[in-house]
Design a protein around this motif. Sequence first.
Motif, PDB file in Angstrom:
ATOM      1  N   THR A   1       1.852  -5.938  15.286  1.00 25.23           N
ATOM      2  CA  THR A   1       0.473  -5.707  15.142  1.00 25.23           C
ATOM      3  C   THR A   1      -0.083  -5.036  13.960  1.00 25.23           C
ATOM      4  OG1 THR A   1       0.172  -5.947  17.704  1.00 25.23           O
ATOM      5  CG2 THR A   1      -1.673  -5.314  16.528  1.00 25.23           C
ATOM      6  N   VAL A   2      -1.017  -5.451  13.278  1.00 27.90           N
ATOM      7  CA  VAL A   2      -1.554  -4.791  12.135  1.00 27.90           C
ATOM      8  C   VAL A   2      -3.342  -4.680  11.975  1.00 27.90           C
ATOM      9  CG1 VAL A   2      -1.473  -6.768  10.864  1.00 27.90           C
ATOM     10  CG2 VAL A   2      -1.657  -4.772   9.526  1.00 27.90           C
ATOM     11  N   ILE A   3      -3.512  -3.690  11.768  1.00 26.45           N
ATOM     12  CA  ILE A   3      -5.303  -3.441  11.950  1.00 26.45           C
ATOM     13  C   ILE A   3      -5.531  -3.610  10.254  1.00 26.45           C
ATOM     14  CG2 ILE A   3      -7.011  -1.854  11.875  1.00 26.45           C
ATOM     15  CD1 ILE A   3      -5.314  -0.271  14.015  1.00 26.45           C
ATOM     16  N   ILE A   4      -6.624  -4.316  10.135  1.00 20.97           N
ATOM     17  CA  ILE A   4      -6.991  -4.488   8.642  1.00 20.97           C
ATOM     18  C   ILE A   4      -8.349  -4.353   8.774  1.00 20.97           C
ATOM     19  CG2 ILE A   4      -7.168  -6.117   6.717  1.00 20.97           C
ATOM     20  CD1 ILE A   4      -4.879  -7.788   7.636  1.00 20.97           C
ATOM     21  N   THR A   5      -9.039  -3.339   8.045  1.00 24.68           N
ATOM     22  CA  THR A   5     -10.496  -2.949   7.863  1.00 24.68           C
ATOM     23  C   THR A   5     -10.972  -3.839   6.913  1.00 24.68           C
ATOM     24  OG1 THR A   5     -10.324  -1.532   5.939  1.00 24.68           O
ATOM     25  CG2 THR A   5      -9.731  -0.711   8.269  1.00 24.68           C
ATOM     26  N   GLY A   6     -12.225  -4.471   7.072  1.00 32.23           N
ATOM     27  CA  GLY A   6     -12.930  -5.259   6.273  1.00 32.23           C
ATOM     28  C   GLY A   6     -12.230  -6.892   6.304  1.00 32.23           C
TER      29      GLY A   6
ATOM     30  N   LEU B   1      -1.349  -0.051   9.776  1.00 30.66           N
ATOM     31  CA  LEU B   1      -2.796  -0.109   9.309  1.00 30.66           C
ATOM     32  C   LEU B   1      -2.961  -0.468   7.794  1.00 30.66           C
ATOM     33  CD1 LEU B   1      -5.717   0.963   9.819  1.00 30.66           C
ATOM     34  CD2 LEU B   1      -4.881   3.323   9.221  1.00 30.66           C
ATOM     35  N   VAL B   2      -3.920  -1.289   7.654  1.00 27.69           N
ATOM     36  CA  VAL B   2      -4.183  -1.581   6.098  1.00 27.69           C
ATOM     37  C   VAL B   2      -6.025  -1.175   5.880  1.00 27.69           C
ATOM     38  CG1 VAL B   2      -4.609  -3.672   4.560  1.00 27.69           C
ATOM     39  CG2 VAL B   2      -2.773  -3.503   6.026  1.00 27.69           C
ATOM     40  N   CYS B   3      -6.104  -0.250   5.017  1.00 24.40           N
ATOM     41  CA  CYS B   3      -7.407   0.228   4.841  1.00 24.40           C
ATOM     42  C   CYS B   3      -7.820  -0.362   3.417  1.00 24.40           C
ATOM     43  CB  CYS B   3      -7.404   1.747   4.427  1.00 24.40           C
ATOM     44  SG  CYS B   3      -6.902   2.680   5.864  1.00 24.40           S
ATOM     45  N   ASN B   4      -8.611  -1.629   3.749  1.00 21.41           N
ATOM     46  CA  ASN B   4      -8.938  -2.486   2.630  1.00 21.41           C
ATOM     47  C   ASN B   4     -10.429  -2.548   2.363  1.00 21.41           C
ATOM     48  OD1 ASN B   4      -8.891  -5.372   1.197  1.00 21.41           O
ATOM     49  ND2 ASN B   4     -10.152  -5.553   3.285  1.00 21.41           N
ATOM     50  N   ALA B   5     -11.213  -2.366   3.395  1.00 23.66           N
ATOM     51  CA  ALA B   5     -12.650  -2.532   3.243  1.00 23.66           C
ATOM     52  C   ALA B   5     -13.241  -1.508   2.016  1.00 23.66           C
ATOM     53  CB  ALA B   5     -13.566  -2.243   4.450  1.00 23.66           C
TER      54      ALA B   5
ATOM     55  N   ARG C   1       3.865   1.322   9.235  1.00 20.53           N
ATOM     56  CA  ARG C   1       3.401   1.207   7.616  1.00 20.53           C
ATOM     57  C   ARG C   1       1.948   1.592   7.611  1.00 20.53           C
ATOM     58  NH1 ARG C   1       6.674  -3.535   4.698  1.00 20.53           N
ATOM     59  NH2 ARG C   1       8.298  -3.792   6.057  1.00 20.53           N
ATOM     60  N   ILE C   2       1.436   2.258   6.734  1.00 18.63           N
ATOM     61  CA  ILE C   2       0.119   2.501   6.418  1.00 18.63           C
ATOM     62  C   ILE C   2      -0.002   2.108   4.986  1.00 18.63           C
ATOM     63  CG2 ILE C   2      -1.933   4.082   5.916  1.00 18.63           C
ATOM     64  CD1 ILE C   2      -0.613   5.341   8.655  1.00 18.63           C
ATOM     65  N   VAL C   3      -0.884   1.153   4.647  1.00 19.12           N
ATOM     66  CA  VAL C   3      -1.295   0.523   3.469  1.00 19.12           C
ATOM     67  C   VAL C   3      -2.757   0.993   2.786  1.00 19.12           C
ATOM     68  CG1 VAL C   3      -1.364  -1.449   1.812  1.00 19.12           C
ATOM     69  CG2 VAL C   3       0.547  -0.966   3.577  1.00 19.12           C
ATOM     70  N   ILE C   4      -3.024   1.670   1.948  1.00 14.14           N
ATOM     71  CA  ILE C   4      -4.481   1.704   1.282  1.00 14.14           C
ATOM     72  C   ILE C   4      -4.767   0.900  -0.017  1.00 14.14           C
ATOM     73  CG2 ILE C   4      -6.249   3.192   0.577  1.00 14.14           C
ATOM     74  CD1 ILE C   4      -4.807   5.201   2.106  1.00 14.14           C
ATOM     75  N   VAL C   5      -5.340  -0.125  -0.151  1.00 11.33           N
ATOM     76  CA  VAL C   5      -5.713  -0.841  -1.258  1.00 11.33           C
ATOM     77  C   VAL C   5      -6.255  -0.004  -2.486  1.00 11.33           C
ATOM     78  CG1 VAL C   5      -6.827  -2.799  -2.167  1.00 11.33           C
ATOM     79  CG2 VAL C   5      -5.963  -3.059   0.320  1.00 11.33           C
TER      80      VAL C   5
ATOM     81  N   ALA D   1      -0.327  -9.181   2.284  1.00 15.45           N
ATOM     82  CA  ALA D   1       0.709  -9.461   3.537  1.00 15.45           C
ATOM     83  C   ALA D   1       2.006  -9.063   3.095  1.00 15.45           C
ATOM     84  CB  ALA D   1       0.423 -10.682   3.906  1.00 15.45           C
ATOM     85  N   GLN D   2       2.586  -9.414   1.840  1.00 14.58           N
ATOM     86  CA  GLN D   2       3.868  -9.056   1.230  1.00 14.58           C
ATOM     87  C   GLN D   2       4.288  -7.487   1.607  1.00 14.58           C
ATOM     88  OE1 GLN D   2       4.896  -9.907  -2.482  1.00 14.58           O
ATOM     89  NE2 GLN D   2       7.140  -9.627  -2.139  1.00 14.58           N
ATOM     90  N   VAL D   3       3.368  -6.516   1.280  1.00 17.61           N
ATOM     91  CA  VAL D   3       3.410  -5.187   1.346  1.00 17.61           C
ATOM     92  C   VAL D   3       3.580  -4.845   2.647  1.00 17.61           C
ATOM     93  CG1 VAL D   3       2.350  -3.043   0.541  1.00 17.61           C
ATOM     94  CG2 VAL D   3       2.170  -4.708  -1.046  1.00 17.61           C
ATOM     95  N   VAL D   4       2.864  -5.361   3.442  1.00 22.71           N
ATOM     96  CA  VAL D   4       2.735  -5.195   5.078  1.00 22.71           C
ATOM     97  C   VAL D   4       4.219  -5.523   5.681  1.00 22.71           C
ATOM     98  CG1 VAL D   4       1.644  -5.611   7.307  1.00 22.71           C
ATOM     99  CG2 VAL D   4       0.401  -5.111   5.170  1.00 22.71           C
TER     100      VAL D   4
END
Length: 440
Positions: free
Chosen positions: A53-58, A130-134, A180-184, A305-308
């Motif tokens: 499960t992954v959270i994506i903002t925005g 968690l992906v901080c994208n917005a 994993r935590i990713v910030i764009v 998606a690859q980074v996640v």
Amino acid sequence: MRQLLKQHSPNTRLANLPRRFQNPQAEAGNPFMDALKNLQDSFAPQSNSGKKTVIITGASSGLGLWSTKSLIEKGYKVIMAVRNPEKAEAVAEEFEFPKGSYAIEELELSSFDSVKNFARRMSSKPIDSLVCNAALYLPASPEASYTEEGFETSAQVNHLSHFLLVNLMIPTIQRSKDPRIVIVGSITGNTNTVGGGAVWPWADLGKLNGLAEGGKDIPMMDGGNFNGAKAYKDSKLANMMTVLEAHRRFHGSTGITFSSLYPGCIAETALFRDKKPWFRKLFPLFMRYVTGGYVSEPEAGERLAQVVSDDLTKKSGVYWGWNGGAKTVAYLKVSADKEKRGLAGAGGAGGEIFENEPSDEVRNEEKAKRLWELSARAVGLPYDSSYCDVLPETAAEIAAKNGPKSLPGIPLPNFVPDSRGKLDKRAAEGTSSAILEGRQ
């Protein structure tokens, strides 16, 4: 109340069953026991039917939406964290996302209370990433706008609220087997790229005196006069610095992979909705046929998606890029294979993923510590006050952060309003953002 909930929780009720019911393995081949095992699995916190499960903002538009699509196709469940749940539901139906492959949760990044409530709701769920994208980009705004908490809107939406969310979600995400935590990130926050170093204004947090003075009702994190384009670039610089500082602070103790990336120039994204219509029409053509930096939304979504998801990107503290990392102008690749020829080198379409090198500013550890502590103070987290003093600035530093909207050395015509070119009375106080009567 807590004891009552514990007594009536699903796991407690299952534990009170006779032993033969607690251990379905003891009755192998029994249809009833198989059904009971399925019931037990449905209450297991890490089940999700085997899905991560992954959270994506925005996640309801642009990069967030297309990365949602790509991750769902890879077998993930995506929690779409959005400010408008109705819009997200309509988009999910339009894209025909399978039921059970996504969930929609409201998250308003202009409100710290909304971030805290969201993190509280997520704390009981099995979250792997968690992906901080917005992000918000306001280049045409002549004056700063402020959130209810009093911070400049793009600084809070893009940086401060994501900073708070990352900190609140660490205890939840570290329970995953692949956390994993990713910030764009963005080339605009990296001055060692063509897009970040050759396009004015440049990302520069200065001495962070805007945040040091409290940040509230102060238009820029560096304390300078407002510039919407620079506010966005500064926030992306802060995003990338946050990733590296989180890696230094938490990777060893939590096992979380902290990453950032530049997915390429997504020229048609709604991020540019504040730009003029002619720009939105011509910019994609310019990026595709002149610079070679163009990336479609679907390809950018696949990159995120690859980074996640990729085993290759489990390395923490990395800023990922593709196709030259936008560090050169475009050049023509010649090849008999039509898939391998064309404009390249500007971070555009195609190419393999690689560990990109962020700018010296992004890798400045001392400034990252100061940014972390000031951000923690701003969002109400514990902080080290020794990093939070207002620092003295030279006249040159003050002038730099209050620079004009135009390119250096090219004066603006008199009829063009310039909200950044005035060095007001604040300069005399040693910082450009000292709170004075009559501040412009």
